[in-house]
Design a protein around this motif. Sequence first.
Motif, PDB file in Angstrom:
ATOM      1  N   SER A 247       1.701   0.910  -0.201  1.00 48.98           N
ATOM      2  CA  SER A 247       1.361  -0.374  -0.936  1.00 48.98           C
ATOM      3  C   SER A 247       3.356  -1.276  -1.284  1.00 48.98           C
TER       4      SER A 247
ATOM      5  N   ALA B 159       0.382  -3.590   6.642  1.00 46.36           N
ATOM      6  CA  ALA B 159       0.019  -4.343   7.231  1.00 46.36           C
ATOM      7  C   ALA B 159       0.627  -5.787   7.038  1.00 46.36           C
TER       8      ALA B 159
ATOM      9  N   ARG C 214      -0.411  -5.475  -0.601  1.00 40.94           N
ATOM     10  CA  ARG C 214      -1.027  -4.909   0.753  1.00 40.94           C
ATOM     11  C   ARG C 214       0.020  -3.747   0.730  1.00 40.94           C
TER      12      ARG C 214
END
Lengths: 251, 260
Positions: free
Chosen positions: B96, B138, B134
């Motif tokens: 992330s 992504a 995210r």
Amino acid sequence: MSAFLSDTALLFGRYARQTLRSKFQMLFGALMPLLYLVFFGPLLTGLPLGTQGDSWQVLVPGLLLQLGLFGALFAGFSVIIEQQSGVLERMRAAPVSRLALLLGRVLRDAALFVFQAVLVVLAATALGLRAPLAGVLIGFAFVGVLTTALASLSYALALKVSRPHDFGPLINGLSMPSMLLSGLMLPMALAPGWLDALSHLMPFRYVVDAMRAGYVGDYTGTAMLYGVLMSAALVAAAVTVGTRVFRRAGA
Amino acid sequence: MAIISTAGLTRTFSTKAGPVEAVRGIDLTVERGEILGFLGPNGAGKTTTLRMLTTLLAPTGGAATVAGHDLLRDPAGVRRRIGYVAQSGGVDPQVSVREELVTQGRLYRLPRAEAAARAEELARDLSLTDLMDRTCAALSGGQRRRLDIAMGLTHRPEVLFLDEPTTGLDPGSRADLWDLVRRLRDEYGTTVFLTTHYLDEADALSDRLVVVDKGRVAAEGTPSALKLRYGGSIDATLQDTFLAITGRTPAPVDTTPVAV
Ligand SMILES: Nc1ncnc2c1ncn2[C@@H]1O[C@H](COP(=O)(O)OP(=O)(O)OP(=O)(O)O)[C@@H](O)[C@H]1O
Ligand SMILES: [Mg+2]
């Protein structure tokens, strides 16, 4: 020193989380030894293997090292991916100990393979393995040390060849003969003289002999001594080489 | 005292097809607090020079000091004081945005709480706040580029190396980055060493330009000095000036710069 330890812990955490995200990665390595246990192990139960202990005490240490050998030698693929994504170079630009760059990764690998080894031993116990606890724990220690060494070598090789389609065949070419020549599946006590002599050139030969000695409760013989010395030499050499490659990689 | 100085910095790669002389003896100095635009055609040796100055690649010749530390004798000292944003970035697609930013802070030895706070602050500066949870996979190309830049700023480096930082950024993000770079210099005295192919960017942002070609310094000076000297007048475009310096076919006089 404390910076080195915290760097190592930080990187270990990063890679451990990566592994924990993938149940597949965590369990897959244990699959091949489990198949051997179930479908190959029973063939040996009545055979004279020329060693102390029953067939499970001979087979299980070999399977654990086989697990470590194949798993750890292929560990280098992950660093090729990191090299291609630029992650490795970003880390190398940071003031992180080069040894920590290596150890953070290989200690994750070692932890993963010891975990898989535990699964295999539990399954083997269900199938009939009986061995002293101390010997089994010593066996896990050997798996940890050996996979640390092999994963370090694998990272070093991966960064040297740096292309996955060169690295894959190279590792296959190394791991198959290493497995066969070390007597991992069946003890070299069964081998003709020339093969036995040849197998003494393989470092893993000494490690598997030591593990088998541990599994029959023989902790003070020469087999154990040679196994410990060989593992120590192997891990020291491999970590040195690996650290050097992390220092220079990327040319 | 110059914060970066190089003498005869050289790098030759050996390849199967023979040696590639990527950098052939670069001498340059950068003053503290300066924004240096490092320009040159594709393959001129910009990235190779940056990778040497950031300790990632050993020079095959020459010497350099960066932020008071000798590149060859004290690479660890150099690493502590610099930030580097590579041309092709460097984040793990599975991780992330928050984890990458916090880990980066920790790699630069910020305590845990400080690393977390710094991650939030950088996310605000580079408009990543809504994307923190995210995975990097992504992100859009420009969002990922902003993350790359944030990663390079984590520890408020004295010297910041940016290799084509704005490639792939939309015009608004580009303008934001220009502001950010100026702010870093004005508030923290950060020295910025950046490459770009956008000549309007080089013109707007740089105090001084160094143009390299085929591994050598071809020209250096303030944007106006270079325009005057190579472009014929202070009103010349940097595009024409650049083409004149690198000896590529001069553009027809009325062509507007292609850079957007
Ligand atoms: N690892 C390498 N091995 C061999 N040659 C290399 C290597 N890295 C770069 N080169 C060569 O060195 C030269 C300089 O490359 P470099 O990446 O520094 O150019 P650049 O100025 O950054 O170009 P660009 O504007 O396209 O990013 C090129 O000819 C390139 O092909
Ligand atoms: Mg480049």
